[in-house]
Every structure is written in structure tokens, then in C-alpha cells.
Scaffold this motif. Structure first.
Motif, PDB file in Angstrom:
ATOM      1  N   LYS A  13       0.866  -1.173   0.000  1.00 60.01           N
ATOM      2  CA  LYS A  13       0.000   0.000   0.000  1.00 60.01           C
ATOM      3  C   LYS A  13       0.902   1.222   0.000  1.00 60.01           C
ATOM      4  O   LYS A  13       1.662   1.447   0.951  1.00 60.01           O
ATOM      5  N   ASN A  14       0.833   1.995  -1.084  1.00 57.61           N
ATOM      6  CA  ASN A  14       1.739   3.149  -1.227  1.00 57.61           C
ATOM      7  C   ASN A  14       3.195   2.729  -1.014  1.00 57.61           C
ATOM      8  O   ASN A  14       3.960   3.390  -0.299  1.00 57.61           O
ATOM      9  N   SER A  15       3.561   1.591  -1.615  1.00 56.98           N
ATOM     10  CA  SER A  15       4.930   1.053  -1.608  1.00 56.98           C
ATOM     11  C   SER A  15       5.371   0.512  -0.253  1.00 56.98           C
ATOM     12  O   SER A  15       6.547   0.191  -0.073  1.00 56.98           O
ATOM     13  N   VAL A  16       4.453   0.383   0.714  1.00 55.93           N
ATOM     14  CA  VAL A  16       4.767  -0.163   2.032  1.00 55.93           C
ATOM     15  C   VAL A  16       4.048  -1.503   2.184  1.00 55.93           C
ATOM     16  O   VAL A  16       2.865  -1.613   1.861  1.00 55.93           O
ATOM     17  N   PRO A  17       4.745  -2.579   2.648  1.00 54.86           N
ATOM     18  CA  PRO A  17       4.081  -3.879   2.816  1.00 54.86           C
ATOM     19  C   PRO A  17       2.811  -3.753   3.658  1.00 54.86           C
ATOM     20  O   PRO A  17       2.811  -3.097   4.711  1.00 54.86           O
ATOM     21  N   ALA A  18       1.723  -4.381   3.186  1.00 59.23           N
ATOM     22  CA  ALA A  18       0.443  -4.274   3.872  1.00 59.23           C
ATOM     23  C   ALA A  18      -0.416  -5.485   3.553  1.00 59.23           C
ATOM     24  O   ALA A  18      -0.145  -6.229   2.604  1.00 59.23           O
ATOM     25  N   ALA A  19      -1.465  -5.691   4.361  1.00 63.57           N
ATOM     26  CA  ALA A  19      -2.382  -6.810   4.156  1.00 63.57           C
ATOM     27  C   ALA A  19      -3.786  -6.395   4.577  1.00 63.57           C
ATOM     28  O   ALA A  19      -3.963  -5.566   5.477  1.00 63.57           O
ATOM     29  N   TYR A  20      -4.786  -6.992   3.913  1.00 62.34           N
ATOM     30  CA  TYR A  20      -6.189  -6.727   4.215  1.00 62.34           C
ATOM     31  C   TYR A  20      -6.968  -8.035   4.193  1.00 62.34           C
ATOM     32  O   TYR A  20      -6.608  -8.979   3.471  1.00 62.34           O
ATOM     33  N   THR A  21      -8.052  -8.066   4.974  1.00 59.79           N
ATOM     34  CA  THR A  21      -9.003  -9.169   4.927  1.00 59.79           C
ATOM     35  C   THR A  21     -10.357  -8.591   4.528  1.00 59.79           C
ATOM     36  O   THR A  21     -10.810  -7.598   5.113  1.00 59.79           O
ATOM     37  N   VAL A  22     -11.004  -9.196   3.528  1.00 58.15           N
ATOM     38  CA  VAL A  22     -12.297  -8.713   3.044  1.00 58.15           C
ATOM     39  C   VAL A  22     -13.352  -9.778   3.321  1.00 58.15           C
ATOM     40  O   VAL A  22     -13.220 -10.932   2.893  1.00 58.15           O
ATOM     41  N   ASP A  23     -14.394  -9.403   4.049  1.00 57.78           N
ATOM     42  CA  ASP A  23     -15.540 -10.285   4.272  1.00 57.78           C
ATOM     43  C   ASP A  23     -16.391 -10.225   3.012  1.00 57.78           C
ATOM     44  O   ASP A  23     -17.008  -9.191   2.722  1.00 57.78           O
ATOM     45  N   ILE A  56     -11.079  -5.231   6.392  1.00 58.77           N
ATOM     46  CA  ILE A  56     -10.418  -5.233   7.692  1.00 58.77           C
ATOM     47  C   ILE A  56      -8.920  -5.031   7.466  1.00 58.77           C
ATOM     48  O   ILE A  56      -8.242  -5.918   6.933  1.00 58.77           O
ATOM     49  N   PRO A  57      -8.359  -3.888   7.852  1.00 59.52           N
ATOM     50  CA  PRO A  57      -6.928  -3.663   7.640  1.00 59.52           C
ATOM     51  C   PRO A  57      -6.085  -4.586   8.514  1.00 59.52           C
ATOM     52  O   PRO A  57      -6.420  -4.854   9.668  1.00 59.52           O
ATOM     53  N   GLY A  58      -4.987  -5.081   7.949  1.00 61.71           N
ATOM     54  CA  GLY A  58      -3.975  -5.776   8.721  1.00 61.71           C
ATOM     55  C   GLY A  58      -2.882  -4.777   9.055  1.00 61.71           C
ATOM     56  O   GLY A  58      -3.141  -3.586   9.229  1.00 61.71           O
ATOM     57  N   PHE A  59      -1.638  -5.246   9.104  1.00 58.84           N
ATOM     58  CA  PHE A  59      -0.589  -4.288   9.422  1.00 58.84           C
ATOM     59  C   PHE A  59      -0.126  -3.533   8.186  1.00 58.84           C
ATOM     60  O   PHE A  59      -0.440  -3.900   7.059  1.00 58.84           O
ATOM     61  N   SER A  60       0.640  -2.487   8.425  1.00 59.77           N
ATOM     62  CA  SER A  60       1.223  -1.709   7.338  1.00 59.77           C
ATOM     63  C   SER A  60       2.665  -1.396   7.702  1.00 59.77           C
ATOM     64  O   SER A  60       2.928  -0.718   8.692  1.00 59.77           O
ATOM     65  N   GLY A  61       3.600  -1.924   6.920  1.00 66.74           N
ATOM     66  CA  GLY A  61       5.003  -1.612   7.098  1.00 66.74           C
ATOM     67  C   GLY A  61       5.709  -2.372   8.192  1.00 66.74           C
ATOM     68  O   GLY A  61       6.867  -2.089   8.494  1.00 66.74           O
ATOM     69  N   ALA A  62       5.040  -3.355   8.812  1.00 67.27           N
ATOM     70  CA  ALA A  62       5.648  -4.067   9.940  1.00 67.27           C
ATOM     71  C   ALA A  62       6.669  -5.107   9.509  1.00 67.27           C
ATOM     72  O   ALA A  62       7.530  -5.493  10.290  1.00 67.27           O
ATOM     73  N   GLY A  63       6.555  -5.589   8.293  1.00 69.31           N
ATOM     74  CA  GLY A  63       7.470  -6.630   7.825  1.00 69.31           C
ATOM     75  C   GLY A  63       7.339  -6.813   6.329  1.00 69.31           C
ATOM     76  O   GLY A  63       6.750  -5.986   5.635  1.00 69.31           O
ATOM     77  N   GLN A  64       7.855  -7.924   5.816  1.00 73.37           N
ATOM     78  CA  GLN A  64       7.807  -8.199   4.388  1.00 73.37           C
ATOM     79  C   GLN A  64       7.547  -9.684   4.172  1.00 73.37           C
ATOM     80  O   GLN A  64       7.427 -10.452   5.123  1.00 73.37           O
TER      81      GLN A  64
END
Length: 416
Positions: A373-383, A390-398
Motif C-alpha cells: 500500500k503506497n509502496s509499504v508492505p500491507a495486508a487486508y481481509t475482506v468479508d 479489515i486492515p492488517g498491518f502496514s510496514g511491519a514486515g515483508q
């Protein structure tokens, strides 16, 4: 799929195969939310005589606002008095520091639209924990180890919300999540060598050495967790092949299988006693299966949609899930849509400024998406039923990947 070059090789293969078969009616119905019923049952409790505290009312108001409901449309299923270990209320966000004090509060389970949702509270504050079902799963990610001579990383596990992170293993070049809480880890040992290890998220985090070679590709454990298989390149200059061996046995029991002519390493999985590969052959994607325990193992062509995991995107006899990278106003967007066999599409969610690296469908209901997301590692969960993002983390790891196992640290069991 648009902008296909932004997707990793493994997920490109998955997308290619899925696009080939996405309009084929497959006679298989996934019991959407089946896992949710079992998860809910483990936390449900009668509340007829329990007091409705002001903080519970705030949780109800928050859920009503999220889904544009009335408070009377939400049912309180459980309010359990709990003492949290710190001010994180059972859901510490990665990288955030919390006051280290015992914090009395509640674990609250609410129900709306036939789904159950988690809240954790203190006397005055609350945290939203999302649908209970998503706590049956987690994600894995890596962080580089500073000054590590072989450029290995640490492997972490956290919730799909990006909370409750723990380190599982140190010294990882790549990893391959398995079912039942297992992970196959590839670790670089030198410029010309790697080790393949097996570690379990549950219990003592002790790794079992599987094999050593110049390099490894995708790897898989069978359902009994007593045998493994992987793409392997034994030494520099040698061709890729498949290695199969029991877990915990010496190298004398290792079985090597040549790849079918012209096939490059791709994905590998067990299907009962058979081993399947999904890989590229020239410009085509091909699927093969083999029975390693037969007298003379022989690769046979197989239908690609039978490769384990590919059918998970089929929601029912006439509807499939499609996750595409598209471009809107020159910017990358990930679109999640349900597609009917007639070709009709219902767009469930769009995540803007997001570059897709991979996706999976969890329990037939939740689309897990990872990338940048905007070049930063990110994850989402969609129901896919309620369309909640549902946002996961952003920029915490790769190197994010989904993990079919609950978080090591879990507010559904913490604080009891």
C-alpha cells in the motif's frame, strides 16, 4: 488480469490457472462459514443474567456504526470479566508500546447479521477484534536480521488484524506455510548452500532438519506430517528435480524424481498419497501428478483445477471469487468481485493505491490480500458477504503469507 507483472510467480501461476477455469461450473459447494460455527461455539455463553455495562453499550454503538445498523439489531452473546496483561487489551499492535500493568476489563462477543464479532475492553476503552472467524487464521511475515552474514531474516506470526505478533524462527531465507500449524523454512547457510527445516507454531518452537542442498524451491508436508517433498537443485550446475523423504529419517531414505521434460520449478502439494506440481512449460502452465511409493513412479498430466487450493475460489456451483489488479486514474487498485457463470460481476471491495502480491480465500468467506500500500508492505481481509474491509498491518514486515493456524497469542483465550 491487468498489471499482471506486479504479481509474484507463485500467485501469477494461481491467477493464470484460475482465469482459465473461472467460468467452468465445478460441482462442489464450499460450506461458507462452516468453520465460523465451530469457532463461535467455543466462545458462546448464556448472558441472560449478565449486566450490560456502559462499555458494552459503546461496543454495540461502534458495531452499529460500522455496519449502518440500529443498536437493537445487535445481540450481546457474551460479556466475560477478564484481566488483561497490559493496556493493549489482548491485542497489541506491532511496534506500539503499552503500559505494562494489569488491566481489568471484558471480552465481549456481539452478534449482527448472523455473524459474531469480538471486542476487548477496559473499564472505559474498547478495541475492535473483527469477526471471530478470522482468529482461526493468522499471517506470517519476515524482518531482516541486521548484519546477518547470509542475509537471513526472522520469521514472525501475527493475527490478520496485524496484532499479537510473536517470533517463530530466526534465520529464514524463504518459507512455505503448511496446514496444522507447520512451516517449512529455507535457510541460507553459505553462498553455495541452504538448509530445509520444519517447524511447528504450536508447542516448543524446535526445528527439524529435513535436507541440505545448493538451493530449494516450493516445499510441502503431507497430511500425516510424516513425509515431505520439495523442488531441489542439489549442486551448482545440476538441474532441478524433486526430492521426497520421511521426516526425521537419514539421507538414505531420500527419493529423487526428475521433473517432466521441459518443466521448470513451480508449486508443489500433496493430494492424499499423490504428489502434484503446477509449473511452467515454455509459455504454458501445466499440472502433473505422481505416486512416489509405486514401483516405478511416473509423472502423469492432471487437470490444473485439481491442484490443492485452486478450487477454494469457487464459492458454489455458479459463483466464483475473482481478485484482480486493475488501474484507476493511473494508480494501482485491487478489486475483489464475485463472478457468476453468466459473466455477471458484483464488486465487493476495492483497495486503492495497492499493488497485489498474493491472495487467498479463507473458510470460503474471507479474502486475504497482501502486497504493498503506497509502496509499504500491507495486508487486508475482506468479508465477501458483508463487504467489510479489515486492515492488517502496514510496514511491519515483508514477505507476507497467510497461515491456516490461529495466532500464537490470542485474545479469545488470553486473560481467562
Amino acid at each position: 488480469m491487468k498489471d499482471i507483472n506486479c504479481i509474484s510467480d507463485g500467485n501469477r501461476q494461481r491467477s493464470q490457472v484460475f482465469n482459465i477455469f473461472k467460468f467452468v461450473i465445478i460441482a462442489m459447494i464450499i460450506a461458507v462459514g462452516g468453520g465460523l460455527i465451530g469457532t463461535q461455539a467455543s466462545v458462546s455463553a448464556p448472558v441472560a443474567k449478565q449486566a450490560y455495562t456502559p462499555i458494552v453499550s459503546k461496543c454495540k454503538a461502534d458495531l452499529a456504526k460500522r455496519f449502518k445498523l440500529q443498536a437493537q439489531d445487535i445481540t450481546v452473546i457474551e460479556t466475560q470479566a477478564t484481566t488483561w496483561g497490559d493496556a493493549a487489551l489482548g491485542m497489541p499492535v506491532i511496534g506500539k508500546v503499552y503500559a505494562q500493568m494489569k488491566t481489568p476489563g471484558l471480552r465481549v462477543i456481539l452478534e449482527a447479521r448472523n455473524s459474531r464479532y469480538l471486542y476487548t475492553t477496559s473499564a472505559k476503552a474498547y478495541r475492535y477484534g473483527g469477526p471471530i472467524f478470522i482468529w482461526a487464521y493468522s499471517m506470517l511475515y519476515t524482518r531482516p536480521i541486521p548484519n546477518e552474514p547470509n542475509l537471513n531474516s526472522d520469521l514472525f506470526q501475527c493475527s490478520l488484524l496485524g496484532t499479537n505478533s510473536v517470533r517463530l524462527f530466526s534465520g529464514v531465507t524463504d518459507y512455505y506455510p503448511q496446514e496444522k500449524g507447520g512451516v517449512i523454512v529455507k535457510r541460507r547457510t553459505s553462498r553455495s548452500g541452504h538448509e530445509l527445516l520444519f517447524v511447528k507454531a504450536a508447542g516448543p518452537l524446535k526445528a527439524k532438519l529435513l535436507h541440505a542442498a545448493f538451493d530449494f524451491g516450493d516445499a510441502a508436508i503431507n497430511s500425516a506430517e510424516d513425509e515431505w517433498a520439495a523442488f531441489i537443485r542439489p549442486r551448482l550446475g545440476l538441474v532441478w528435480e524433486i526430492v521426497v523423504a520421511p521426516i526425521g529419517q537419514d539421507s538414505a531414505n531420500v527419493q529423487t524424481l526428475p521433473l517432466p521434460d521441459g518443466v521448470l520449478p513451480g508449486r508443489i502439494a500433496w493430494s492424499g498419497e499423490k504428489l502434484m506440481i503446477l509449473a511452467n512449460k515454455g509459455e504454458r502452465m501445466v499440472c502433473y501428478e505422481i505416486s512416489p511409493k509405486t514401483g516405478t513412479p511416473e509423472w502423469k498430466p492432471a487437470a490444473a483445477y485439481n491442484f490443492p487450493g485452486l478450487r477454494s475460489f469457487v464459492l458454489n456451483k455458479s459463483e466464483s471469487l475473482e481478485i484482480n489488479q486493475i488501474t484507476v486514474d493511473g494508480k494501482p487498485v485491487v478489486e475483489v468481485a464475485s463472478v457468476w457463470f453468466t459473466g455477471d460481476r458484483d464488486v465487493l471491495a476495492q483497495i486503492n493505491d495497492f499493488t497485489l502480491r498474493g491472495s487467498d480465500l479463507l473458510g470460503g468467506r474471507y479474502a486475504f490480500i497482501w502486497g504493498e500500500k503506497n509502496s509499504v508492505p500491507a495486508a487486508y481481509t475482506v468479508d465477501i458477504r458483508t463487504k467489510e474491509i479489515i486492515p492488517g498491518f502496514s510496514g511491519a514486515g515483508q514477505d507476507i503469507k497467510p497461515f491456516l493456524y490461529p495466532p500464537h497469542s490470542n485474545p479469545l483465550v488470553l486473560g481467562k
